[in-house]
Design an enzyme around this catalytic site. Structure first.
Site, short mmCIF file in Angstrom:
data_model
loop_
_atom_site.label_atom_id
_atom_site.label_comp_id
_atom_site.label_asym_id
_atom_site.label_seq_id
_atom_site.Cartn_x
_atom_site.Cartn_y
_atom_site.Cartn_z
N SER A 1 0.83 -1.20 0.00
CA SER A 1 0.00 0.00 0.00
C SER A 1 0.86 1.25 0.00
O SER A 1 0.42 2.31 -0.43
CB SER A 1 -0.85 0.07 1.26
N HIS B 1 -2.66 -3.63 -6.50
CA HIS B 1 -3.09 -3.20 -5.17
C HIS B 1 -4.59 -3.38 -4.99
O HIS B 1 -5.39 -2.61 -5.51
CB HIS B 1 -2.69 -1.73 -4.96
N ASN C 1 -5.52 5.88 -1.60
CA ASN C 1 -5.03 6.24 -0.27
C ASN C 1 -4.46 7.65 -0.25
O ASN C 1 -4.53 8.35 0.76
CB ASN C 1 -3.98 5.23 0.21
N GLU D 1 -5.81 -1.10 -8.06
CA GLU D 1 -4.83 -0.20 -8.70
C GLU D 1 -3.70 -1.05 -9.28
O GLU D 1 -3.15 -1.92 -8.60
CB GLU D 1 -4.28 0.79 -7.66
P1 NAD Z 1 -1.58 -9.55 7.44
O1 NAD Z 1 -0.72 -9.24 8.60
O2 NAD Z 1 -3.01 -9.84 7.66
O3 NAD Z 1 -0.96 -10.79 6.67
C1 NAD Z 1 0.38 -10.97 6.35
C2 NAD Z 1 0.64 -12.45 6.15
O4 NAD Z 1 1.95 -12.61 5.64
C3 NAD Z 1 0.54 -13.27 7.44
O5 NAD Z 1 -0.28 -14.39 7.23
C4 NAD Z 1 1.98 -13.71 7.68
O6 NAD Z 1 2.08 -14.97 8.32
C5 NAD Z 1 2.51 -13.75 6.26
N1 NAD Z 1 3.97 -13.70 6.18
C6 NAD Z 1 4.82 -12.97 6.92
N2 NAD Z 1 6.08 -13.19 6.53
C7 NAD Z 1 6.04 -14.08 5.52
C8 NAD Z 1 7.01 -14.71 4.72
N3 NAD Z 1 8.30 -14.47 4.89
N4 NAD Z 1 6.59 -15.58 3.77
C9 NAD Z 1 5.29 -15.85 3.62
N5 NAD Z 1 4.33 -15.28 4.35
C10 NAD Z 1 4.69 -14.41 5.29
O7 NAD Z 1 -1.38 -8.34 6.42
P2 NAD Z 1 -2.41 -7.80 5.33
O8 NAD Z 1 -3.31 -6.81 5.94
O9 NAD Z 1 -2.96 -8.94 4.58
O10 NAD Z 1 -1.42 -6.96 4.39
C11 NAD Z 1 -0.58 -7.59 3.44
C12 NAD Z 1 -0.08 -6.57 2.45
O11 NAD Z 1 -1.18 -5.97 1.79
C13 NAD Z 1 0.71 -5.41 3.04
O12 NAD Z 1 1.72 -5.05 2.13
C14 NAD Z 1 -0.33 -4.31 3.17
O13 NAD Z 1 0.25 -3.02 3.12
C15 NAD Z 1 -1.15 -4.56 1.93
N6 NAD Z 1 -2.53 -4.08 1.99
C16 NAD Z 1 -3.27 -4.19 3.12
C17 NAD Z 1 -4.58 -3.73 3.13
C18 NAD Z 1 -5.45 -3.87 4.34
O14 NAD Z 1 -6.44 -3.14 4.46
N7 NAD Z 1 -5.16 -4.79 5.25
C19 NAD Z 1 -5.12 -3.16 1.97
C20 NAD Z 1 -4.35 -3.08 0.81
C21 NAD Z 1 -3.05 -3.55 0.84
#
Ligand code: NAD
Length: 638
Positions: free
Chosen positions: A398, A419, A469, A431
């Site tokens: 993000s 995204h 965002n 995006e």
């Molecule tokens: P989250 O914390 O829910 O999930 C992250 C996952 O990655 C976890 O299951 C974790 O175990 C796993 N992980 C960590 N290290 C790892 C590795 N080395 N190999 C494999 N898996 C691994 O996070 P999220 O909210 O799903 O966000 C993930 C990405 O998406 C981030 O970059 C975030 O900025 C982006 N994002 C989040 C949102 C949101 O609203 N949550 C929206 C858009 C984008």
């Protein structure tokens, strides 16, 4: 364009105006001419070649002079023919397409045909007889339901409602000719009497329209026209409808909604990529990170029928992720949104793994691990070494810079940003981010893939916050500043809902998660000159709103913890009464949003204003009847 054939004394009039048989000026002219030439057959069958019966009027004509009178003349001419007229329909029969069928004497359709009068979603009303003829067939009350619902109904429902005579199996033309040959006389809709609705029913639909279409006059105008059908003869009712339809078309809301219609259409078009490429792009997919986003993305892929391998770092992380996916599907089945058999099919497409070897056949790999640049680089170095040549390698970041993550790849042109927004299955916008090194062909392929899974791809340049965002940031920051100054969250939310947002900023923050808002605010705040984001005294540090910081410190993270700015009971925010406020509050709240949308355009982060409008309507729910922020700025008197 029009072909007339004789089948045992029945004339078959077949129209062919690809791609979707819109009733444009050329079709109207050809139909007038055909009616002149047709003579006196035993009956007439009206049908269309190609993918659908008339799909509707030509929306491109809306900006020109009104065409209602011409439509009226044409449809009256059809209705007044002295022999039976049968509309034989297939595909998606909307608006003017359905209205021409209502002016016919009988209606049959192939299985799978869908019908609708969705005009109010464009700020107009059915203006080619729909408000007068539909009530004569199904009564005022059911017409109100159909027109205000604005959703297509299937053939079985059309029979139930009473505007379709028969669903015909097999060859539509042959079945329609057989149906027509059994009819001896016309049955003119205009000669029927519309069953009026009770006052109570009209009041109920009016209240529903006020609530569902806040700030929009068209649904109320439609009610007026439909109710009138039971009080006036057809000719007078049609005149009244034309008057109301033209007034509706002239409103700012209608112009804005038509603008959005075209902006969305532009957004769905990906120049240089045809449907044949789109279908070939992805046969199998992989996701790294089974968290909130990874799980949501996996569901989307499985829903599109794409097998997807999900990798997480640990067994525990993976199991948690897969359990969340199962829970989502279970709740869809419970709410009747998905058949149990389909749930099994979709779950079978999702395969959890812990090893990278299982990802080597994927055509697209999406990384969705924690927002940590080092971790993401490590993962892309691995993916670069083992992913199959030509695979789309994408990050769901993000806030991190693509160009920075791309340094981990031998070939940085392989990296693109895809995204998604949370909750992924519900939100349409995605995006598609091009970094400084991203191969433009790869970005197009990624956009085509996004469209293939039924999302709306928006190409953006790599820049903090991309579009959504970036624009939401200052808007939310400003709203929180008001909360810090003591304005009630209920008041702030009511003001923005009045403006037309689906949800005000306080409730939105609770829904996104206050921890995520806090992190995004810090990551996206631009540092003061000479300082870096996160340094003590940088703008990010100074600008963290107190209310936000306090709630997060208390572990009140919003909807997901049952408490945030609001308290949640059974998933609903418990809100007090808003204070009275002035129009100036609405303007003060929306001003940073509008200013940022303008800045995105000036900086060329998104190609044009229409795409920004479409992106923000789909990405943030910006009031569609205002046409998107840039259209709104252009159409608001200074
Ligand atoms: P989250 O914390 O829910 O999930 C992250 C996952 O990655 C976890 O299951 C974790 O175990 C796993 N992980 C960590 N290290 C790892 C590795 N080395 N190999 C494999 N898996 C691994 O996070 P999220 O909210 O799903 O966000 C993930 C990405 O998406 C981030 O970059 C975030 O900025 C982006 N994002 C989040 C949102 C949101 O609203 N949550 C929206 C858009 C984008």
């Amino acid at each position: 364009m029009i072909n007339i054939t004789d089948q045992n004394g029945i004339a078959v009039l077949a129209v062919n105006n690809p791609p979707v048989n819109t009733i444009n000026a050329a079709v109207r002219a050809a139909l007038f001419k055909a009616l002149d030439q047709i003579g006196t057959p035993k009956a007439l069958v009206l049908l269309c070649e190609g993918s659908t019966f008339f799909s509707g009027a030509d929306i491109g004509e809306f900006s020109g002079p009104p065409q209602e009178v011409e439509y009226r003349r044409l449809f009256n001419a059809i209705e007044n023919l002295p022999f039976p007229v049968v509309a034989a329909m297939h595909g998606t029969v909307m608006g003017g397409g359905l209205e021409i069928a209502l002016a016919s004497h009988y209606r049959v359709a192939a299985p799978g045909t869908r019908f609708g009068l969705p005009e109010v979603t464009l700020g107009i009303i059915p203006g080619a007889g729909g408000t007068q003829r539909m009530p004569r067939l199904i009564g005022v009350e059911k017409t109100l339901e159909l027109v205000l619902g604005a959703r297509p109904v299937d053939a079985a429902r059309a029979i139930e409602l009473g505007f379709l005579d028969q669903i015909v199996e097999g060859d539509l033309r042959a079945a329609a000719v057989a149906f027509a040959s059994a009819k001896r006389a016309p049955r003119r809709t205009g000669e029927l009497q519309a069953t009026p609705a009770s006052e109570e029913a009209v009041a109920r639909f009016t209240a529903q329209a006020r609530k569902q279409y806040r700030n929009q006059p068209a649904p109320l105008t439609a009610i007026k026209a439909i109710v009138a059908a039971a009080t006036m003869p057809l000719a007078q009712g049609l005149e009244y409808e034309t008057e109301l339809a033209n007034a509706a078309k002239a409103t700012t809301e209608s112009k804005a909604l038509v603008h959005v219609f075209f902006a969305e259409r532009e957004a769905r078009r990906i120049p240089g990529i045809g449907p044949e490429v789109q279908a070939r792009v992805v046969k199998s997919a992989a996701i790294v990170g089974a968290g909130t986003m990874g799980g949501g993305i996996a569901i989307c892929f499985a829903n599109a029928g794409i097998p997807v391998t999900v990798l997480d770092a640990s067994r525990e992380g993976l199991d948690r992720g897969l359990a969340a996916i199962e829970k989502t599907y279970a709740s869809m089945v419970q709410r009747g949104r998905l058949a149990a058999a389909d749930r099994a099919k979709r779950l079978a497409l999702i395969n959890g793994v812990l090893d990278y070897d299982s990802l080597k056949n994927a055509d697209v790999v999406i990384e969705a691990v924690f927002e940590d640049p080092r971790l993401k680089k490590e993962i892309f170095a691995r993916l670069d070494a083992m992913a199959k040549p030509g695979a789309i390698l994408a990050t769901n970041t993000s806030s991190l810079k693509l160009a920075d993550i791309a340094t981990a790849l031998k070939d940085p042109s392989r990296l693109v940003g895809i995204h998604f927004f949370n909750p992924v299955p519900q939100l349409q916008l995605v995006e598609v981010v091009s970094g400084a090194n991203t191969d433009p062909e790869l970005a197009k392929k990624a956009a085509a893939f996004v469209r293939h899974i039924d999302k709306l791809p928006l190409p953006v340049k790599d820049s903090p916050g991309f579009l959504v965002n970036r624009v939401l940031g200052p808007y939310m920051q400003n709203a929180f500043r008001m909360l810090d100054e003591g304005v009630k969250p209920e008041t702030v939310d009511a003001a923005m809902e009045e403006f037309g947002m689906p949800m005000g900023p306080a409730e939105l923050a609770d829904t996104v998660g206050l921890d995520i808002c806090l992190a995004a605010g810090k990551a996206l705040a631009r540092p003061l000159p000479g300082r870096r984001a996160g340094d003590p005294g940088s703008r990010a540090e100074q600008d963290v709103p107190q209310v936000l910081a306090n709630q997060v410190a208390l572990g009140h993270l919003g909807r997901k913890t049952g408490r945030g700015i609001y308290r949640y009971e059974n998933g609903r925010a418990v809100k007090g009464r808003p204070d009275a406020y002035e129009r100036a509050l609405i303007e003060a709240l929306i001003e940073p949003y509008l200013a940022e949308a303008k800045a995105v355009l000036a900086e060329g982060i998104v190609a044009d204003a229409d795409l920004i409008d479409a992106g923000l309507i789909f990405g943030t729910g910006f009031a569609p009847f205002r046409g998107g922020p840039l259209h709104h700025l252009d159409s608001t008197p200074k």
